[in-house]
Each structure stands twice: as structure tokens, then as C-alpha cells.
Design a protein around this motif. Structure first.
Motif, PDB file in Angstrom:
ATOM      1  N   ASP A   1       0.830  -1.211   0.000  1.00 39.99           N
ATOM      2  CA  ASP A   1       0.000   0.000   0.000  1.00 39.99           C
ATOM      3  C   ASP A   1       0.861   1.256   0.000  1.00 39.99           C
ATOM      4  OD1 ASP A   1      -2.243  -1.593   0.035  1.00 39.99           O
ATOM      5  OD2 ASP A   1      -2.677  -1.282   2.167  1.00 39.99           O
ATOM      6  N   LEU A   2       1.883   1.271   0.831  1.00 42.59           N
ATOM      7  CA  LEU A   2       2.751   2.440   0.889  1.00 42.59           C
ATOM      8  C   LEU A   2       3.497   2.627  -0.430  1.00 42.59           C
ATOM      9  CD1 LEU A   2       4.000   4.790   2.422  1.00 42.59           C
ATOM     10  CD2 LEU A   2       5.675   3.193   3.408  1.00 42.59           C
ATOM     11  N   LEU A   3       3.976   1.541  -1.018  1.00 38.15           N
ATOM     12  CA  LEU A   3       4.663   1.637  -2.308  1.00 38.15           C
ATOM     13  C   LEU A   3       3.720   2.168  -3.378  1.00 38.15           C
ATOM     14  CD1 LEU A   3       7.104   1.101  -4.150  1.00 38.15           C
ATOM     15  CD2 LEU A   3       6.329  -1.279  -4.337  1.00 38.15           C
ATOM     16  N   GLU A   4       2.483   1.680  -3.402  1.00 39.79           N
ATOM     17  CA  GLU A   4       1.508   2.168  -4.371  1.00 39.79           C
ATOM     18  C   GLU A   4       1.254   3.662  -4.176  1.00 39.79           C
ATOM     19  OE1 GLU A   4      -3.290   1.787  -5.171  1.00 39.79           O
ATOM     20  OE2 GLU A   4      -2.219  -0.002  -4.458  1.00 39.79           O
ATOM     21  N   TYR A   5       1.096   4.065  -2.922  1.00 40.31           N
ATOM     22  CA  TYR A   5       0.850   5.487  -2.637  1.00 40.31           C
ATOM     23  C   TYR A   5       2.014   6.343  -3.119  1.00 40.31           C
ATOM     24  CZ  TYR A   5      -0.295   9.746  -0.045  1.00 40.31           C
ATOM     25  OH  TYR A   5      -0.597  11.043   0.290  1.00 40.31           O
ATOM     26  N   CYS A   6       3.229   5.876  -2.883  1.00 41.60           N
ATOM     27  CA  CYS A   6       4.408   6.694  -3.176  1.00 41.60           C
ATOM     28  C   CYS A   6       4.812   6.691  -4.645  1.00 41.60           C
ATOM     29  CB  CYS A   6       5.593   6.211  -2.339  1.00 41.60           C
ATOM     30  SG  CYS A   6       5.471   6.586  -0.583  1.00 41.60           S
ATOM     31  N   ASN A   7       4.736   5.531  -5.311  1.00 41.22           N
ATOM     32  CA  ASN A   7       5.445   5.395  -6.580  1.00 41.22           C
ATOM     33  C   ASN A   7       4.584   5.153  -7.812  1.00 41.22           C
ATOM     34  OD1 ASN A   7       7.761   5.666  -5.045  1.00 41.22           O
ATOM     35  ND2 ASN A   7       8.762   3.852  -5.869  1.00 41.22           N
ATOM     36  N   VAL A   8       3.322   4.774  -7.648  1.00 37.88           N
ATOM     37  CA  VAL A   8       2.474   4.551  -8.821  1.00 37.88           C
ATOM     38  C   VAL A   8       1.954   5.896  -9.314  1.00 37.88           C
ATOM     39  CG1 VAL A   8       0.323   3.496  -9.648  1.00 37.88           C
ATOM     40  CG2 VAL A   8       1.869   2.209  -8.145  1.00 37.88           C
ATOM     41  N   LYS A   9       2.025   6.088 -10.621  1.00 42.06           N
ATOM     42  CA  LYS A   9       1.692   7.402 -11.192  1.00 42.06           C
ATOM     43  C   LYS A   9       0.246   7.800 -10.936  1.00 42.06           C
ATOM     44  CE  LYS A   9       2.170  10.152 -15.418  1.00 42.06           C
ATOM     45  NZ  LYS A   9       2.984  11.174 -14.722  1.00 42.06           N
ATOM     46  N   GLY A  10      -0.684   6.883 -11.141  1.00 39.04           N
ATOM     47  CA  GLY A  10      -2.094   7.194 -10.940  1.00 39.04           C
ATOM     48  C   GLY A  10      -2.953   6.059 -11.453  1.00 39.04           C
ATOM     49  N   GLY A  11      -4.258   6.204 -11.251  1.00 43.49           N
ATOM     50  CA  GLY A  11      -5.173   5.209 -11.764  1.00 43.49           C
ATOM     51  C   GLY A  11      -5.519   4.111 -10.788  1.00 43.49           C
ATOM     52  N   SER A  12      -4.983   4.156  -9.572  1.00 41.68           N
ATOM     53  CA  SER A  12      -5.333   3.196  -8.522  1.00 41.68           C
ATOM     54  C   SER A  12      -5.772   3.985  -7.291  1.00 41.68           C
ATOM     55  CB  SER A  12      -4.145   2.296  -8.176  1.00 41.68           C
ATOM     56  OG  SER A  12      -3.097   3.045  -7.583  1.00 41.68           O
ATOM     57  N   ARG A  13      -6.422   3.294  -6.358  1.00 41.78           N
ATOM     58  CA  ARG A  13      -7.004   4.018  -5.231  1.00 41.78           C
ATOM     59  C   ARG A  13      -5.971   4.813  -4.458  1.00 41.78           C
ATOM     60  NH1 ARG A  13      -8.042   3.761   0.195  1.00 41.78           N
ATOM     61  NH2 ARG A  13      -6.863   1.834   0.497  1.00 41.78           N
ATOM     62  N   LEU A  14      -4.824   4.188  -4.129  1.00 41.10           N
ATOM     63  CA  LEU A  14      -3.856   4.863  -3.275  1.00 41.10           C
ATOM     64  C   LEU A  14      -3.021   5.874  -4.045  1.00 41.10           C
ATOM     65  CD1 LEU A  14      -2.865   1.847  -1.016  1.00 41.10           C
ATOM     66  CD2 LEU A  14      -4.234   3.838  -0.392  1.00 41.10           C
TER      67      LEU A  14
END
Length: 504
Positions: free
Chosen positions: A137-150
Motif C-alpha cells: 500500500d505504501l509503495l503504491e501510494y508513493c510510486n504509482v503514477k495514478g489510476g489506482s485508489r492509493l
């Protein structure tokens, strides 16, 4: 004078100078964050409440990376508490340091601070009370550009672009019984492997650090590394090393030889990692992240956390005042890290501000430099190119803690592109000056740029907010280059830097 013979030869290359050697550490502990880097009432505070005077000192110190948010703190941390509107964030009990965490500073604020301070973030995930999903979850929040919940939550919280954090610590000191969620080596090794494997499904090129031992005195030292790496070797890049037990306990001679213990630590972990590599028949090497190290007087009153019903916000904790001898030892520990740059690929001086730190602050007031600021800043500034393994010939002395130790220690760096050489040396003698005779003939044409010495007849001198400049690295006028040799006299209990170049 103690004769010290040193030979510098670019053929004896250890490895490149790694900028990550000069990392530091910001933990939600004591006054490191609140009234340390963050103090909205301070005259220099920026829009996020970060002290610009501390940012400038961080830049002057030459810090390359900063590990965050812990430390022991991270093993009970819920990162979600520190994002979104500040007024809506909950206060939580921090069990690690018996304090209250207001969550005023969280991941987004910290990442803005790293940009202002021009440092690379090194993020730690909670594998104490949490696990694989929370790390994802933290990795998704920090590093995914967009398009997901976090990732969209981060964007909604005011950070449209990813934080792009590449270096991640898989928990903290999980070998320690003091750690929330303490685990056996088998338990942690499996969890680290599972977490690493899952995180790489989101971002394959992450640099992941597994928890190593919290010191050579830990009963599981060595065996911990063997078991953890047996479980996780294929999935991680580095294993951590932590050490704080260097302090002057009334035996100055032993204290000044503390770097011999760091040498032993590094070489032991390297040997264990390579043994696992051989057993697994792998080409990949595991390197070391020495991501907590410093002199720490652990038995002083200021190192004892609050107790009972007292859960203060940002209490005074671990605020050691460092003297000249402490600075010499810190310099010698940097020498140890540099001469192992083939295997130590990152390191973090713990910590940056107020908590066993080179930088101190007054709430709303002054900031100032401890004695330990100077060797770190000089090494970070002048170590360039390749680290050279110097040939050192010097007498030894007997220590109660480490047996025979050399009366002097040194390392050099050489930048072939610029022709610059830097020599870093300490005199461990408590009462005798030393004469360094450095053979430079393998690099023809070297001339002296400057030489400096940090020392004081009273090695217990400490900097304060009122006086942090009476004892600084001063020009050493004894340094001379002639006939392919550098000769320089250095006082007892001293840190010394000599710069040379082949240019003009």
C-alpha cells in the motif's frame, strides 16, 4: 613523535567513493522531527513548517540520503495516519519511545523536505505490527503514477507526480527483543522474502534492504545474517548493519580504537553473505547498508524514554553533547566505511538533528554544529573518485576492549579525472603527536592544496549554541610536499585531512 609511514598508490583500488556512504537518518524520535527539521513557529520556517536553517546545515553537512521514518518507530507506524489534511490526522501512542506522535509530518511532507534539502529518500516499511499488504500500500501510494485508489489518494492530497522512492528498508532491527514485532531469523527471513517479491511485482527495479544484526554483541549475530539471507538472498540487494555501542566509558584508548570493531562487523557480515552466495551457487553479491551508526552514550539520563502515564510529544531524548574525542572517533568510523566501499554501498549517520546528531536546534531559536559535524562534512566534500587502500606502517598500543590497535589510521581517495587526492587520517594516541610520512611517488606531480586538523588540548571540549566555533578544523602549517613525500605533524586525539592535486 610517533612515526607513521603511509603509501598511496592508485593501483590499490578498493572501489568507487559512493555518495550514499554519506547518508543520515530522520526518525520520529525525540526532537529529531518536531522542533528539529520541523518547527512552524521558527523565523526561517517554509510553507510546510520546515526550518530553512536546518536545511542549509544539512546541505553543508553534505548528506546524500536520509532514512525515514525509523528506526524503532517504524515497527508500530501506520503510514496512513500521516497523509491527508493535517487537522484530520490522529495522534497515536508511539510504543518504541513512549511518546505521542501527532502525525503532523508524514510521507508527503517528508518528501517535500528531501527535495528542499537535496537528499535522496530511503523509506522503511513496518514489518513489526504490519506486513506485506501494508508495504504494498505504501509503495503504491508513493510510486504509482495514478489510476489506482492509493496513487489517486496521493494526487488528491496534493502530490500529482509519484515520489519515485527507489531504496526501501524491509523493517527495522527485527533481531532485537526491544523491537515491536520482534521475530526469529526464520520468521523474518520469510517475511522479508515475501514482502520483497510482492513489492517487485509493482516495481521490479527497487533497491531493497533486509534487516541484518543490530550489533556484533547480539547473541544471534552472524547466524541471523546466514538464516535471513538463506531465505531472502535472491529477492534483496543489501543487508543492514547497525552499531551504536561505541562510547567513552572512561577508557579513552579503547574508545579511539572503535573503528577496529566496525571493521570486524563489516568483514564478518561480508563473509557470511558470501558464504550464503557460495552455498546457493549464485553470481549476485549482497552488499551492506550500514544504515545506523554513531557514537551514543546510551546510559545517560537523556537516553531514557518517559515512563508510566507520561506520553509527551517530542520529548528531549538521546541529545548527546559530543566532544573532540567523539569527533575523532566519528571521523575514524568514516575511514572504516570508506575503506570497505567495495561492500558497503550505503550508510546512514544516526541521526541528523538533535537525536545523537551533528546538528542541534533550540525550539524557535538557534541551530548549531556539534564537533561531529566537521569530519562528516569534510569527508563528504573531499572524498571523490576511487577509494585507495593505503599501506600503513605504525606501532600498536594495547586496548582493554579490542586488543592491539594501530596508533594511527588512514584512508585516501584519488580522482583520476581531476588529479585530486584526499588523505583522511586520525592519531589515536592520547598523549603523543605523530609524524605522517606519506609516499606519493606513484602519482607524480602532486602538490599540496591544503591540510587541516581538528584537535584540542582538552579532548573533552564540547560545542554549544553559544560557542560552536572555538574548535574547528584548522589549517595545519606543518604539511609539506618534497621529493615525492608528504610530511605533516598531527597532535594526539586528532582528525586530519590533507588535499593534494596534480593540477597547475
Amino acid at each position: 613523535m610517533i612515526p607513521v609511514s603511509i603509501t598511496i598508490d592508485p593501483a590499490f583500488r578498493v572501489g568507487p567513493v559512493r555518495r550514499r556512504t554519506f547518508g543520515s537518518f530522520v526518525e520520529h524520535l525525540g526532537r529529531c522531527v518536531y522542533t528539529g527539521i520541523h518547527d512552524p513557529s521558527h523565523p526561517t520556517a517554509d510553507g510546510d513548517g520546515f526550518r530553512k536553517d536546518v536545511i542549509e546545515l544539512t546541505r553543508e553537512l553534505g548528506v546524500s540520503t536520509v532514512r525515514y521514518p525509523g528506526g524503532n518507530f517504524v515497527s508500530g507506524y501506520r503510514w496512513e495516519d500521516g497523509v491527508g489534511p493535517v487537522a484530520e490526522r490522529p495522534s497515536r501512542l508511539d510504543l518504541a519511545w513512549h511518546s505521542t506522535e501527532p502525525n503532523t509530518v508524514g510521507v508527503d511532507e517528508f518528501m517535500r523536505w528531501t527535495k528542499a534539502a537535496d537528499v535522496e529518500p530511503m523509506m522503511a516499511v513496518n514489518l513489526g505490527t504490519r506486513g506485506v499488504q501494508e508495504a504494498l500500500d505504501l509503495l503504491e501510494y508513493c510510486n504509482v503514477k495514478g489510476g489506482s485508489r492509493l496513487s489517486d489518494l496521493r494526487r488528491a492530497n496534493g502530490t500529482p507526480e509519484p515520489h519515485d522512492i527507489t531504496m526501501w528498508c524491509l523493517g527495522n532491527e527485527m533481531d532485537g527483543p526491544w523491537q515491536i514485532g520482534h521475530k526469529t531469523a526464520y520468521e523474518y527471513g520469510r517475511l522479508a522474502a515475501e514482502t520483497a517479491r510482492a513489492m517487485r511485482m509493482i516495481q521490479p527495479d527497487l533497491e531493497l534492504v533486509a534487516c541484518g544484526s543490530s550489533g556484533v554483541a547480539i547473541p544471534t549475530f552472524g547466524e541471523w545474517e546466514r538464516i535471513v539471507l538463506t531465505e531472502a538472498y535472491e529477492h534483496v540487494d543489501l543487508i543492514s548493519a547497525h552499531a551504536y555501542y561505541w562510547e567513552d566509558e572512561g577508557d579513552l584508548g579503547s574508545f579511539l580504537a572503535s573503528a577496529t570493531d566496525m571493521d570486524h562487523f563489516i568483514e564478518s557480515v561480508t563473509a557470511t553473505a558470501d558464504a550464503v552466495r557460495a552455498h546457493k551457487k549464485l553470481a549476485k553479491r549482497i552488499h551492506i547498508s550500514f544504515d545506523e551508526w554513531n557514537v551514543w552514550y546510551q546510559h545517560r539520563a537523556e537516553s531514557q524514554p518517559p515512563t508510566g502515564d507520561d506520553w509527551p510529544v517530542a520529548p528531549i531524548l538521546l541529545e548527546d553533547r559530543y566532544n573532540v574525542a567523539d569527533a575523532v572517533v566519528v571521523g575514524n568510523l568514516i575511514i572504516s566505511l570508506l575503506r570497505h566501499s567495495d561492500r558497503v554501498h550505503a550508510a546512514s549517520l544516526a541521526q541528523l538533528v538533535n537525536v545523537i546528531a551533528p546538528i542541534m536546534t533550540e525550539p524557535g531559536g538557534r541551530s548549531w554544529k556539534q564537533t561531529t559535524f566537521h569530519p562528516f562534512a569534510q569527508a563528504s566534500r573531499f572524498a571523490r573518485g576511487d577509494v585507495l587502500r593505503v599501506a600503513l606502517d605504525v606501532a600498536t598500543y594495547e586496548t582493554a576492549k579490542y586488543g592491539d590497535a594501530a596508533l594511527a589510521d588512514a584512508v585516501a581517495t584519488y580522482d583520476a579525472e581531476t588529479g585530486d587526492v584526499a588523505l583522511f587520517a586520525v592519531n589515536r594516541s592520547t598523549d603523543e603527536p605523530a609524524l605522517l610520512d606519506v609516499d606519493l611517488r606513484s602519482i607524480p606531480g602532486l602538490r599540496l592544496v591544503d591540510a587541516s586538523t581538528l584537535a584540542n588540548p582538552d579532548h573533552t571540549w564540547q560545542a554549544t549554541a553559544d560557542d560552536d566555533s572555538s574548535v574547528l578544523p584548522r589549517a595545519n602549517a606543518t604539511a609539506q610536499v618534497a621529493d615525492g613525500h608528504l610530511r605533516v605533524e598531527v597532535p594526539p586525539v586528532s582528525w586530519n585531512v590533507v588535499r593534494l592535486t596534480t593540477q597547475g
